[in-house]
Write an enzyme that holds these catalytic residues in place. Structure first.
Site, PDB file in Angstrom:
ATOM      1  CG  ASN A  12       6.063  58.729  11.417  1.00 20.30           C
ATOM      2  OD1 ASN A  12       7.260  58.762  11.689  1.00 20.30           O
ATOM      3  ND2 ASN A  12       5.456  59.682  10.723  1.00 20.30           N
ATOM      4  CD1 TRP A  13       7.697  54.974  16.584  1.00 20.39           C
ATOM      5  CD2 TRP A  13       9.803  54.380  17.038  1.00 20.39           C
ATOM      6  NE1 TRP A  13       7.676  53.680  17.036  1.00 20.39           N
ATOM      7  CE2 TRP A  13       8.961  53.296  17.321  1.00 20.39           C
ATOM      8  CE3 TRP A  13      11.180  54.234  17.235  1.00 20.39           C
ATOM      9  CZ2 TRP A  13       9.445  52.073  17.803  1.00 20.39           C
ATOM     10  CZ3 TRP A  13      11.667  53.027  17.712  1.00 20.39           C
ATOM     11  CH2 TRP A  13      10.813  51.956  17.998  1.00 20.39           C
ATOM     12  CE  LYS A  14       4.415  62.247  13.188  1.00 21.27           C
ATOM     13  NZ  LYS A  14       3.356  63.246  13.262  1.00 21.27           N
ATOM     14  CG  HIS A  98       4.522  62.515   7.423  1.00 22.66           C
ATOM     15  ND1 HIS A  98       4.325  63.736   8.031  1.00 22.66           N
ATOM     16  CD2 HIS A  98       3.867  61.593   8.177  1.00 22.66           C
ATOM     17  CE1 HIS A  98       3.587  63.546   9.123  1.00 22.66           C
ATOM     18  NE2 HIS A  98       3.302  62.247   9.230  1.00 22.66           N
ATOM     19  CD  GLU A 100       4.917  65.701  11.091  1.00 24.96           C
ATOM     20  OE1 GLU A 100       5.859  64.894  11.163  1.00 24.96           O
ATOM     21  OE2 GLU A 100       3.905  65.626  11.829  1.00 24.96           O
ATOM     22  CD  GLU A 170      -0.333  60.326   8.429  1.00 25.29           C
ATOM     23  OE1 GLU A 170      -0.354  59.555   9.394  1.00 25.29           O
ATOM     24  OE2 GLU A 170       0.586  61.125   8.211  1.00 25.29           O
ATOM     25  N   GLY A 176      -1.241  65.237  15.159  1.00 21.43           N
ATOM     26  CA  GLY A 176      -0.655  65.813  16.364  1.00 21.43           C
ATOM     27  C   GLY A 176      -1.536  66.828  17.065  1.00 21.43           C
ATOM     28  CB  SER A 216      -5.405  62.621  16.689  1.00 19.63           C
ATOM     29  OG  SER A 216      -4.674  63.836  16.623  1.00 19.63           O
ATOM     30  N   GLY A 237       1.298  58.326  15.025  1.00 23.49           N
ATOM     31  CA  GLY A 237       2.421  59.165  15.438  1.00 23.49           C
ATOM     32  C   GLY A 237       2.592  59.099  16.944  1.00 23.49           C
ATOM     33  N   GLY A 238       2.103  60.121  17.636  1.00 23.02           N
ATOM     34  CA  GLY A 238       2.317  60.269  19.080  1.00 23.02           C
ATOM     35  C   GLY A 238       2.062  59.003  19.892  1.00 23.02           C
TER      36      GLY A 238
HETATM   37  P1  13P Z   1      -0.314  61.673  15.357  1.00 29.93           P
HETATM   38  O1  13P Z   1      -0.786  60.268  15.569  1.00 29.93           O
HETATM   39  O2  13P Z   1       0.647  62.156  16.411  1.00 29.93           O
HETATM   40  O3  13P Z   1      -1.453  62.622  15.120  1.00 29.93           O
HETATM   41  O4  13P Z   1       0.555  61.682  14.007  1.00 29.93           O
HETATM   42  C1  13P Z   1       0.055  61.069  12.877  1.00 29.93           C
HETATM   43  C2  13P Z   1       1.122  60.978  11.870  1.00 29.93           C
HETATM   44  O5  13P Z   1       1.611  61.978  11.372  1.00 29.93           O
HETATM   45  C3  13P Z   1       1.623  59.645  11.524  1.00 29.93           C
HETATM   46  O6  13P Z   1       2.446  59.689  10.398  1.00 29.93           O
END
Ligand code: 13P
Length: 259
Positions: A12-14, A98, A100, A170, A176, A216, A237-238
């Site tokens: 997920n590149w956000k 998600h 967020e 999640e 994050g 993470s 994510g990251g």
């Molecule tokens: P991180 O891997 O940056 O913690 O993010 C997880 C995430 O929100 C994937 O959708």
């Protein structure tokens, strides 16, 4: 016997990557993972880069997803993107609910339900995210929260709908933050989710359900998480923003099933 499932590794590149950067990253993933069929790799760029990523991975096994979708196919909904438009742009998957989006954009279990139904109607595979806050975990409410989210947003689906959904656990406190759930914490919730699915849809559906972990995930914690019985892959994510770390996670997930 445990069903043999391919691990799913989704990035997920956000709200990161320009179109040119997205092309480079997708290209590097293609190069690093040529022709692998034992895993399902999904790249989830921002909307603007979906077509470019689709083009870059064409002819490979790598799939493309979007980060959100609206529940109508068309209409006067300024700023929204429909499932029809995502299909046309080359998506097979879409992330729904998600944390967020729940936190900053008012997404609720009800909108997750509507979006999931719309995605399924247009042959997009929803990756539905659920998870508890730190406060809920500390108050011992994790499992109640998970049950509640599942009942309100997904368990209204009939069996044929539900079996096309991918779930992502999640925990919000792990997203994050660099603080991943331990393998035991992840397994406890994944096992609980599978149990709820079994009571609603039966054991076979539960056994074949795909439950990803997100929060993470890094190459150095991926193997121990992936070895847990009920962890079927990752939503990253990251660490998905660099080909090397994303591929590292994918390799560890494959190692867990090969070992
Ligand atoms: P991180 O891997 O940056 O913690 O993010 C997880 C995430 O929100 C994937 O959708």
């Amino acid at each position: 016997m445990k069903p043999i499932k391919k691990p799913v590794i989704a990035g997920n590149w956000k709200m990161y990557k320009t179109i040119a950067e997205a092309r480079d990253l997708a290209g590097a993933v293609v190069e690093g993972f040529p022709g692998v069929r034992e895993a399902t790799i999904i790249l989830i760029p921002p909307f603007t880069a979906i077509q470019e990523v689709r083009r870059t991975v064409s002819g490979t096994e790598i799939a493309v997803g979007a980060q959100d979708v609206f529940w109508e196919a068309r209409g006067a909904f300024t700023g929204e993107i429909s499932p029809l438009q995502l299909r046309e742009a080359g998506c097979d998957f879409v992330v729904i609910g998600h944390s967020e989006r729940r936190q900053y954009f008012g997404e609720t279990d009800e909108t997750v339900r509507q979006k999931t139904l719309a995605a399924l109607d247009h042959e997009l595979i929803p990756i539905v995210c659920i998870g508890e806050t730190l406060e809920e975990r500390e108050n011992g409410q994790t499992l109640d929260r998970i049950r509640n989210q599942l009942e309100k947003s997904l368990f209204i689906l009939d069996e044929s709908g539900f079996t096309r959904v991918v779930l992502a656990y999640e925990p919000i406190w792990a997203i994050g933050t660099g603080r991943n759930a331990t393998p035991e914490q992840a397994e406890e919730v994944h096992y609980f989710i599978r149990g709820l699915i079994a009571s609603r849809y039966g054991k076979t559906v539960a056994d074949y359900a795909i439950i990803l972990y997100g929060g993470s995930v890094k190459p150095d914690n991926a193997l121990s998480l992936a070895r847990e019985k009920d962890v079927d892959g990752f939503l990253v994510g990251g660490a998905s923003l660099e080909a090397e770390s994303f591929l590292g996670i994918a390799r560890e997930a494959l190692r867990a099933v090969r070992d």
